[in-house]
Scaffold this active site. Sequence first.
Site, mmCIF file in Angstrom:
data_model
loop_
_atom_site.group_PDB
_atom_site.id
_atom_site.type_symbol
_atom_site.label_atom_id
_atom_site.label_comp_id
_atom_site.label_asym_id
_atom_site.label_seq_id
_atom_site.Cartn_x
_atom_site.Cartn_y
_atom_site.Cartn_z
ATOM 1 N N LYS A 45 0.857 -1.375 -0.127
ATOM 2 C CA LYS A 45 -0.042 0.131 0.088
ATOM 3 C C LYS A 45 0.647 1.277 -0.232
ATOM 4 O O LYS A 45 0.432 2.205 0.115
ATOM 5 C CB LYS A 45 -1.022 -0.016 1.238
ATOM 6 C CG LYS A 45 -1.907 -0.942 1.371
ATOM 7 C CD LYS A 45 -3.129 -0.683 2.701
ATOM 8 C CE LYS A 45 -2.430 -1.154 3.929
ATOM 9 N NZ LYS A 45 -3.369 -0.849 5.129
ATOM 10 N N LYS A 47 2.702 1.964 2.538
ATOM 11 C CA LYS A 47 2.591 2.690 3.899
ATOM 12 C C LYS A 47 3.892 1.681 4.703
ATOM 13 O O LYS A 47 4.097 0.706 4.692
ATOM 14 C CB LYS A 47 1.585 1.947 4.539
ATOM 15 C CG LYS A 47 1.155 2.814 5.748
ATOM 16 C CD LYS A 47 -0.314 2.389 6.319
ATOM 17 C CE LYS A 47 -0.488 3.152 7.716
ATOM 18 N NZ LYS A 47 -2.053 3.082 8.065
HETATM 19 N N1 CTP Z 1 -8.165 5.050 15.181
HETATM 20 C C1 CTP Z 1 -9.045 5.903 16.038
HETATM 21 N N2 CTP Z 1 -8.881 7.080 16.442
HETATM 22 C C2 CTP Z 1 -7.369 7.852 16.129
HETATM 23 C C3 CTP Z 1 -6.702 6.984 15.367
HETATM 24 C C4 CTP Z 1 -7.141 5.688 14.790
HETATM 25 O O1 CTP Z 1 -10.227 5.523 16.401
HETATM 26 N N3 CTP Z 1 -7.062 9.099 16.649
HETATM 27 C C5 CTP Z 1 -8.815 3.862 14.660
HETATM 28 C C6 CTP Z 1 -8.719 3.933 13.037
HETATM 29 O O2 CTP Z 1 -9.986 4.518 12.790
HETATM 30 C C7 CTP Z 1 -8.631 2.573 12.803
HETATM 31 C C8 CTP Z 1 -7.720 1.878 14.064
HETATM 32 O O3 CTP Z 1 -7.703 2.953 14.856
HETATM 33 O O4 CTP Z 1 -9.952 1.866 12.893
HETATM 34 C C9 CTP Z 1 -6.440 1.540 13.475
HETATM 35 O O5 CTP Z 1 -6.032 2.887 12.844
HETATM 36 P P1 CTP Z 1 -4.259 2.801 12.231
HETATM 37 O O6 CTP Z 1 -4.500 3.311 10.960
HETATM 38 O O7 CTP Z 1 -3.709 1.866 12.602
HETATM 39 O O8 CTP Z 1 -4.093 4.468 12.964
HETATM 40 P P2 CTP Z 1 -3.787 5.858 12.593
HETATM 41 O O9 CTP Z 1 -3.279 6.539 13.850
HETATM 42 O O10 CTP Z 1 -5.051 6.346 11.863
HETATM 43 O O11 CTP Z 1 -2.597 5.767 11.722
HETATM 44 P P3 CTP Z 1 -2.199 6.394 10.285
HETATM 45 O O12 CTP Z 1 -1.893 7.959 10.750
HETATM 46 O O13 CTP Z 1 -0.821 5.877 9.820
HETATM 47 O O14 CTP Z 1 -3.313 6.272 9.467
#
Ligand code: CTP
Length: 153
Positions: A45, A47
């Site tokens: 992806k 990432k």
């Molecule tokens: N999530 C959440 N609240 C946040 C960050 C993440 O509820 N502040 C949730 C996302 O919506 C997802 C899960 O945690 O269902 C895993 O998200 P992930 O993508 O691993 O975390 P992110 O912090 O959003 O990472 P990135 O910034 O790399 O997208």
Amino acid sequence: MAKTVITYGTFDMFHIGHLNLLKRLSEMGDQVIVAVSTDEFNEGKGKKTLIPYEQRAAIVESVKYVDKVIPEETWEQKLTDVKKYNIDIFAIGKDWEGKFDFLKDLCEVVYLERTSNISTTELKRSLTRFLSIPHKDLMKAFEALEMLRRDLE
Ligand code: CTP
């Protein structure tokens, strides 16, 4: 009847937003399964993760709201996982709103409110900003804080 909830995510640099999400999932059902994306799947992806899959999976598995961790290796596996594990609810953060509605024929699909002001992306940015501060400036700031602390004692 016992309800099983499933979610998918990277969970890199585990933070409070992740914990809040897992807690809410545990409140929605009796068993929580988390599919943690593998390093290879993330690479596909584009990432990049800081923490390797084995460690991210071990951290998520140790959370008291989680019953089982499986690897997320493909986009397509959701359909087979939902059937294989008799999933009642598929839940994920609102950043994915509408993206998994195709699962609605098989189970309930819920998009949850994210915790505000925190994400892995933001943590990585903060780390970059922190590391770009020259060491001597950081030391000056720490000394100033220490003096302030002593004054307050
Ligand atoms: N999530 C959440 N609240 C946040 C960050 C993440 O509820 N502040 C949730 C996302 O919506 C997802 C899960 O945690 O269902 C895993 O998200 P992930 O993508 O691993 O975390 P992110 O912090 O959003 O990472 P990135 O910034 O790399 O997208």
